[in-house]
Design an enzyme around this catalytic site. Structure first.
Site, PDB file in Angstrom:
ATOM      1  CB  ILE A 103      77.347   8.248  51.855  1.00 58.08           C
ATOM      2  CG1 ILE A 103      77.756   8.041  53.485  1.00 58.08           C
ATOM      3  CG2 ILE A 103      76.213   7.056  51.698  1.00 58.08           C
ATOM      4  CD1 ILE A 103      77.146   8.171  54.335  1.00 58.08           C
ATOM      5  CD  GLU A 151      69.906  17.196  43.544  1.00 55.35           C
ATOM      6  OE1 GLU A 151      69.127  17.817  43.319  1.00 55.35           O
ATOM      7  OE2 GLU A 151      70.495  16.896  44.512  1.00 55.35           O
TER       8      GLU A 151
HETATM    9  N1  COA Z   1      75.062  16.255  65.759  1.00 53.93           N
HETATM   10  C1  COA Z   1      76.090  17.048  65.907  1.00 53.93           C
HETATM   11  N2  COA Z   1      76.999  17.115  64.637  1.00 53.93           N
HETATM   12  C2  COA Z   1      76.746  16.558  63.660  1.00 53.93           C
HETATM   13  C3  COA Z   1      75.590  15.714  63.574  1.00 53.93           C
HETATM   14  C4  COA Z   1      74.781  15.363  64.610  1.00 53.93           C
HETATM   15  N3  COA Z   1      73.951  14.680  64.775  1.00 53.93           N
HETATM   16  N4  COA Z   1      75.568  14.850  62.232  1.00 53.93           N
HETATM   17  C5  COA Z   1      76.787  15.299  61.783  1.00 53.93           C
HETATM   18  N5  COA Z   1      77.146  16.379  62.456  1.00 53.93           N
HETATM   19  C6  COA Z   1      78.477  17.333  61.844  1.00 53.93           C
HETATM   20  C7  COA Z   1      79.558  16.471  61.467  1.00 53.93           C
HETATM   21  O1  COA Z   1      80.569  15.902  62.665  1.00 53.93           O
HETATM   22  C8  COA Z   1      80.195  17.181  60.597  1.00 53.93           C
HETATM   23  O2  COA Z   1      81.011  18.073  61.302  1.00 53.93           O
HETATM   24  P1  COA Z   1      82.531  18.329  60.986  1.00 53.93           P
HETATM   25  O3  COA Z   1      82.377  19.018  59.494  1.00 53.93           O
HETATM   26  O4  COA Z   1      83.092  19.340  61.984  1.00 53.93           O
HETATM   27  O5  COA Z   1      83.189  17.287  60.971  1.00 53.93           O
HETATM   28  C9  COA Z   1      79.136  17.965  59.914  1.00 53.93           C
HETATM   29  O6  COA Z   1      77.933  18.026  60.842  1.00 53.93           O
HETATM   30  C10 COA Z   1      78.464  17.410  58.537  1.00 53.93           C
HETATM   31  O7  COA Z   1      78.421  16.078  58.704  1.00 53.93           O
HETATM   32  P2  COA Z   1      78.792  14.914  57.423  1.00 53.93           P
HETATM   33  O8  COA Z   1      78.344  13.625  57.875  1.00 53.93           O
HETATM   34  O9  COA Z   1      80.293  15.226  57.324  1.00 53.93           O
HETATM   35  O10 COA Z   1      77.928  15.819  56.312  1.00 53.93           O
HETATM   36  P3  COA Z   1      78.055  15.287  54.797  1.00 53.93           P
HETATM   37  O11 COA Z   1      79.166  16.205  54.266  1.00 53.93           O
HETATM   38  O12 COA Z   1      77.948  14.038  54.406  1.00 53.93           O
HETATM   39  O13 COA Z   1      76.540  15.927  54.425  1.00 53.93           O
HETATM   40  C11 COA Z   1      74.321  16.469  54.842  1.00 53.93           C
HETATM   41  C12 COA Z   1      75.297  15.496  54.835  1.00 53.93           C
HETATM   42  C13 COA Z   1      73.051  15.854  55.168  1.00 53.93           C
HETATM   43  C14 COA Z   1      74.768  17.907  55.391  1.00 53.93           C
HETATM   44  C15 COA Z   1      74.116  16.621  53.080  1.00 53.93           C
HETATM   45  O14 COA Z   1      73.913  15.427  52.610  1.00 53.93           O
HETATM   46  C16 COA Z   1      73.218  17.568  52.855  1.00 53.93           C
HETATM   47  O15 COA Z   1      73.457  18.740  52.670  1.00 53.93           O
HETATM   48  N6  COA Z   1      71.827  17.213  52.562  1.00 53.93           N
HETATM   49  C17 COA Z   1      70.682  18.132  52.277  1.00 53.93           C
HETATM   50  C18 COA Z   1      70.460  18.214  50.677  1.00 53.93           C
HETATM   51  C19 COA Z   1      70.548  17.206  49.777  1.00 53.93           C
HETATM   52  O16 COA Z   1      70.175  15.891  50.504  1.00 53.93           O
HETATM   53  N7  COA Z   1      70.461  17.354  48.514  1.00 53.93           N
HETATM   54  C20 COA Z   1      70.392  16.310  47.787  1.00 53.93           C
HETATM   55  C21 COA Z   1      71.756  16.140  47.114  1.00 53.93           C
HETATM   56  S1  COA Z   1      72.923  17.387  46.342  1.00 53.93           S
END
Ligand code: COA
Length: 427
Positions: A213, A232
């Site tokens: 994203i 960061e």
């Molecule tokens: N229910 C079940 N599973 C879910 C889900 C839900 N509501 N939402 C996501 N998932 C699963 C996805 O299917 C995916 O699984 P897979 O790897 O088996 O396909 C996994 O969770 C990760 O989802 P995804 O959308 O691919 O995550 P992402 O890589 O875009 O990361 C966060 C999203 C929220 C985990 C990430 O942004 C994060 O760690 N944020 C917290 C820390 C942060 O914001 N730091 C600042 C920036 S570094």
């Protein structure tokens, strides 16, 4: 005579004793060679605690180092997720900005630090290279430092310099720096990126997390003007905009004309760009992520993602239900900083569904055990591929309505029903 030059990584880390708390340098600068040696060394020791953020480390099988070494994770990544989820490692929920404080205040003991650095320059200074994060604070407090000196580690500017003489043992070997490939875009992430880009005004100052994203949003900002970077994490998406002249950093109040970051993850091209480049400053994450600092740049836009958002605006980002997935990271640091910045925008962007459209990520309530990273009072803009829900200043009923409007259409009727039944909200 410091430091002792060692012929092997194993010799270098052999100064680590039982019961020590060890901090490892992180992200793409993870000292993989030292960690591999540590895992072997730990088998002859007891009760070593390995403290870490996101690391690109060799995997440990659950139970393999039981009683010898246990990971203590301030952020959970691919290499530690299974260990944490199976109870073989610990997770500490904490703002990224406060990890350095744990060391400086003495809340968290640190005995030894493992670092991955550039060779000493003519002033006798090595550079922590592409990752400064909380390692500077750990170095301040540790009694021993073990260094892997790698000629391929970029020499970066900012808080990254460490005197060679400070090291206790050093091991030299040229190895490639970890490359982090950009996440694949889908129709959904591209659409979300475009919606975010349309919200970003010229002269804004950006913070971006990792993932598809943020990358999509950056790709859609080709025609923006005079953007600034205070983040960061520095990635290839940002570099592309630097090359296109979109990023000038001219209108930042803090560190004008400089890209401010705490770590870089990406391609070799990105690492070549930051090498000896005074325009990019790598600073202590306690500073880059300080709300007080972030808010001083006007029009700060923070773009972060989430696992699930409930109909009142509570954002779960570190777990899927009770299963820890990642960490608090810098999300709240920047969401709050951006909200306080004049003209700033705090954005949480996520696809409307997970698991091939079978689960709505917008749900009446968070799953039991889910961790709230951004509270509903902090959440301002929630974005999916269906649009924007502006939550700031809105009542619970208004929020639910705005969030249902950006849920996947196939879940909207059900969400309305559940909002009424479970939350007593008439939409
Ligand atoms: N229910 C079940 N599973 C879910 C889900 C839900 N509501 N939402 C996501 N998932 C699963 C996805 O299917 C995916 O699984 P897979 O790897 O088996 O396909 C996994 O969770 C990760 O989802 P995804 O959308 O691919 O995550 P992402 O890589 O875009 O990361 C966060 C999203 C929220 C985990 C990430 O942004 C994060 O760690 N944020 C917290 C820390 C942060 O914001 N730091 C600042 C920036 S570094």
């Amino acid at each position: 005579m410091r430091p002792k030059k060692c012929k092997s990584a194993h010799e270098a880390i052999s100064i680590i004793q039982s019961d020590e708390f060890v901090w490892t340098h992180a992200m793409a600068a993870t000292p993989v060679v030292l960690l591999q040696a540590l895992y072997k060394h730990a088998l002859s020791k007891k009760n070593i605690t390995l403290m870490q953020l996101h690391t690109e480390q060799p995997d440990i099988e659950a139970g393999e180092l039981e009683g010898h070494l246990r990971n203590r994770c301030f952020f959970v990544g691919t290499s530690t997720r299974k260990l944490v989820q199976s109870g073989h490692a610990d997770y500490i929920p904490i703002f990224l900005s406060e990890v350095p404080l744990l060391f400086r205040r003495g809340t968290q003991k640190v005995d030894t630090v493992l670092v991955h650095v550039s060779p000493p320059d003519k002033h006798g200074l090595c550079s922590l290279g592409i990752s400064v994060e909380a390692t500077v604070a750990a170095i301040e407090k540790a009694s021993k430092i073990v260094a892997h000196i790698n000629p391929n580690m970029p020499r970066t500017h900012g808080d990254s310099f460490v005197p060679y003489e400070l090291f206790d043992t050093v091991y030299e070997e040229a190895i490639p720096i970890h490359i982090h490939n950009q996440a694949k875009q889908t129709e959904v992430t591209t659409r979300i990126g475009k919606i975010i880009a349309d919200l970003v005004e010229d002269r804004s100052c950006l913070q971006m997390g990792i993932g598809a994203i943020p990358d999509a949003a950056l790709e859609a900002m080709d025609n923006h003007k005079d953007l600034g970077i205070h983040t960061e994490m520095f990635s290839d998406g940002i570099l592309n905009l630097v090359e296109k002249g979109v990023i000038s950093n001219r209108y930042k109040a803090k560190h004008p004309h400089k890209i401010v970051t705490s770590f870089a993850m990406g391609s070799q091209k990105l690492y070549d760009f930051v090498d000896d480049n005074p325009e990019v400053v790598f600073l202590d994450v306690g500073y880059t992520n300080s709300t007080h600092v972030i808010q001083q740049n006007s029009r700060t836009v923070a773009i972060n993602s989430a696992i699930q958002v409930d109909l009142t605006g509570q954002v779960c980002a570190d777990s899927i239900g009770p299963k820890i997935y990642s960490g608090v990271g810098g999300q709240m640091d920047f969401i709050r900083g951006a909200s306080l910045s004049e003209g700033g925008k705090a954005i949480i962007a996520l696809p409307s569904t997970a698991k091939n459209d079978t689960i709505s990520r917008i749900s009446p309530m968070l799953l039991p055990g889910a961790g709230v990273v951004t509270t509903r009072a902090h959440a301002h803009y929630i974005i999916t591929e269906y649009g924007i829900a502006e939550l700031y200043g809105k009542s619970l009923r208004e929020r639910a309505k705005a969030l249902i409007n950006i849920a996947h259409p196939k879940f909207r009727a059900q969400l309305e029903k559940e909002a009424y039944e479970a939350l007593d909200l008439t939409i």
